[in-house]
Design an enzyme around this catalytic site. Structure first.
Site, PDB file in Angstrom:
ATOM      1  N   ASP A 205       0.720  -1.225  -0.039  1.00  0.00           N
ATOM      2  CA  ASP A 205      -0.086   0.015   0.139  1.00  0.00           C
ATOM      3  C   ASP A 205       0.856   1.317  -0.058  1.00  0.00           C
ATOM      4  OD1 ASP A 205      -2.422   1.205  -0.107  1.00  0.00           O
ATOM      5  OD2 ASP A 205      -2.504   1.604   1.969  1.00  0.00           O
ATOM      6  N   SER A 229      -6.580   5.328  -0.280  1.00  0.00           N
ATOM      7  CA  SER A 229      -6.818   4.285  -1.168  1.00  0.00           C
ATOM      8  C   SER A 229      -8.305   3.972  -1.062  1.00  0.00           C
ATOM      9  CB  SER A 229      -5.971   3.134  -0.278  1.00  0.00           C
ATOM     10  OG  SER A 229      -4.634   3.226  -0.210  1.00  0.00           O
ATOM     11  N   GLN A 279      -4.366  -1.117  -7.640  1.00  0.00           N
ATOM     12  CA  GLN A 279      -5.132  -0.092  -6.800  1.00  0.00           C
ATOM     13  C   GLN A 279      -5.771   1.087  -7.457  1.00  0.00           C
ATOM     14  OE1 GLN A 279      -3.303   2.730  -3.752  1.00  0.00           O
ATOM     15  NE2 GLN A 279      -3.638   0.819  -2.417  1.00  0.00           N
TER      16      GLN A 279
END
Length: 292
Positions: A205, A229, A279
Site C-alpha cells: 500500500d 486508497s 489499486q
C-alpha cells in the site's frame, strides 16, 4: 530480529475474541488517517487464522476501503468462512472500528500446485546497492516535516524502501507515472511463508497512488491534496521472502474522475515475478479555507 520489525509482526498478528473474530491494535505512521496497508495485513492475518490446515497459502485478496480509520482505537475483524474445498478456500473479512466497517476483503487460498508457467520480464533497473533509502531521505529533509509527525517520519522503519529517482515531495516536478522501489524487511525473519505474505500485503500500500500524482506535479505532502486508497488487490504468484530484496515496479496508466489507477509488479532479485498489485485511489485537490 530488530525491535521495529518485531513490533510490525506483532501488530499484524491478532488476538482471538470469539469464533472467527479477532482484535488488532492501531499504529500512527504520521498520516492523516490509519494506514490502509496495516488493515490489509491484519485482515489477511484474520483470514489465515480461520484455516485449520497450515498448507493453505494466499493466492489473492481483493479489498475495498469503506471509511478512514483512526490511529488510536482498536480494530475488530470478523471472518465469514465461505468455502473450504480440496484445492481452494475462500474467506470474507470485515474490519471495523468503533462499530463501523472500514474495510471489507475477499481472500482466496490454495495448496501449492504445479502447472504451466510464464511471466513478464523484470525491468532492467539499477539494483538496490548505493540507493539512499526513503528513511535516509526523510532524515535529510527532517526540518521540512511538520513538528507533529517529524519524529514518526524519521524513526527506524521495519521495511526498508529505496526509490530510484525519487520525487521531492516538497517541490514536486512533472514526470512519467512510473516508480521503481527496492524493498525488504530490515532484519531476517522466520521461515513462515504466510508471515512473509502478511508483511508484503502491508508494504504494497506504500508508493502506489503517489505514482499517479507524478504527471501533475503534486504530492501527498501538500495540504490541498486529499489522497486515499479506495480499493486494493494482490495476487501472490510464487514463493518469496520479504527479508530479501524485492523490486516493486509501479505504473499508473490512468487518472480520471478524481481517481488514480495504479498497477504494481513485484520481482525478486532472480527476476521471478512473485506478486502483482492493483489499486485505485482518491486524488482530489481541495480548495483551502484561505483560498475561498
Amino acid at each position: 530480529m530488530s525491535e521495529v520489525l518485531q513490533q510490525l509482526i506483532e501488530l499484524l498478528r491478532l488476538e482471538p475474541i470469539g469464533v472467527n473474530r479477532f482484535r488488532g491494535q492501531s499504529q500512527d505512521l504520521g498520516f492523516r488517517n490509519l494506514f490502509g496497508g496495516q488493515v490489509l495485513g491484519q485482515s489477511l492475518s484474520a483470514a489465515l487464522q480461520t484455516l485449520a490446515d497450515p498448507g493453505w497459502h494466499p493466492h489473492s485478496l481483493h479489498a475495498y476501503f469503506l471509511r478512514p480509520g483512526n490511529v488510536t482505537d482498536a480494530l475488530e475483524f470478523e471472518v465469514d468462512v465461505l468455502r473450504d474445498g480440496r484445492s481452494f478456500a475462500t474467506r470474507q473479512v470485515k474490519a471495523s472500528q468503533n462499530g463501523k466497517a472500514i474495510l471489507t476483503m475477499m481472500a482466496s487460498f490454495q495448496h501449492p500446485e504445479q502447472g504451466f508457467e510464464h511471466q513478464v520480464t523484470m525491468p532492467e533497473v539499477k539494483g538496490p546497492d548505493g540507493i539512499p533509502s526513503q528513511l535516509e531521505l526523510a532524515r535529510m529533509f527532517r526540518d521540512h516535516f511538520p513538528e507533529r509527525v517529524r519524529d514518526i517520519y524519521t524513526a527506524d522503519k521495519p521495511i526498508e524502501m529505496r526509490v530510484l529517482d525519487p520525487v521531492n515531495i516538497f517541490a514536486p516536478q512533472k514526470k512519467e507515472p512510473l516508480k521503481y522501489v527496492w524493498m525488504k524487511a530490515d532484519d531476517q525473519m522466520a521461515d513462515d511463508a504466510n508471515e512473509h505474505a502478511r508483511l508484503l500485503a502491508y508494504a504494497t500500500d506504500f508508493n502506489l497512488i503517489p505514482t499517479a500524482l507524478h504527471p501533475h506535479a503534486v504530492s501527498v505532502a501538500q495540504k490541498d491534496m486529499q489522497v486515499a486508497s479506495l480499493d486494493h488487490s494482490v495476487w501472490f504468484h510464487r514463493p518469496f521472502r520479504i527479508d530479501e530484496w524485492l523490486l516493486y515496479a509501479i505504473d499508473s496508466p490512468n487518472a480520471s474522475g478524481a481517481r488514480g489507477f495504479c498497477r504494481g509488479q513485484i520481482f525478486n532479485q532472480q527476476g521471478e515475478l512473485v506478486a502483482s498489485v492493483a489499486q485505485e485511489g482518491l486524488m482530489r485537490r481541495r480548495v483551502l479555507a484561505s483560498e475561498s
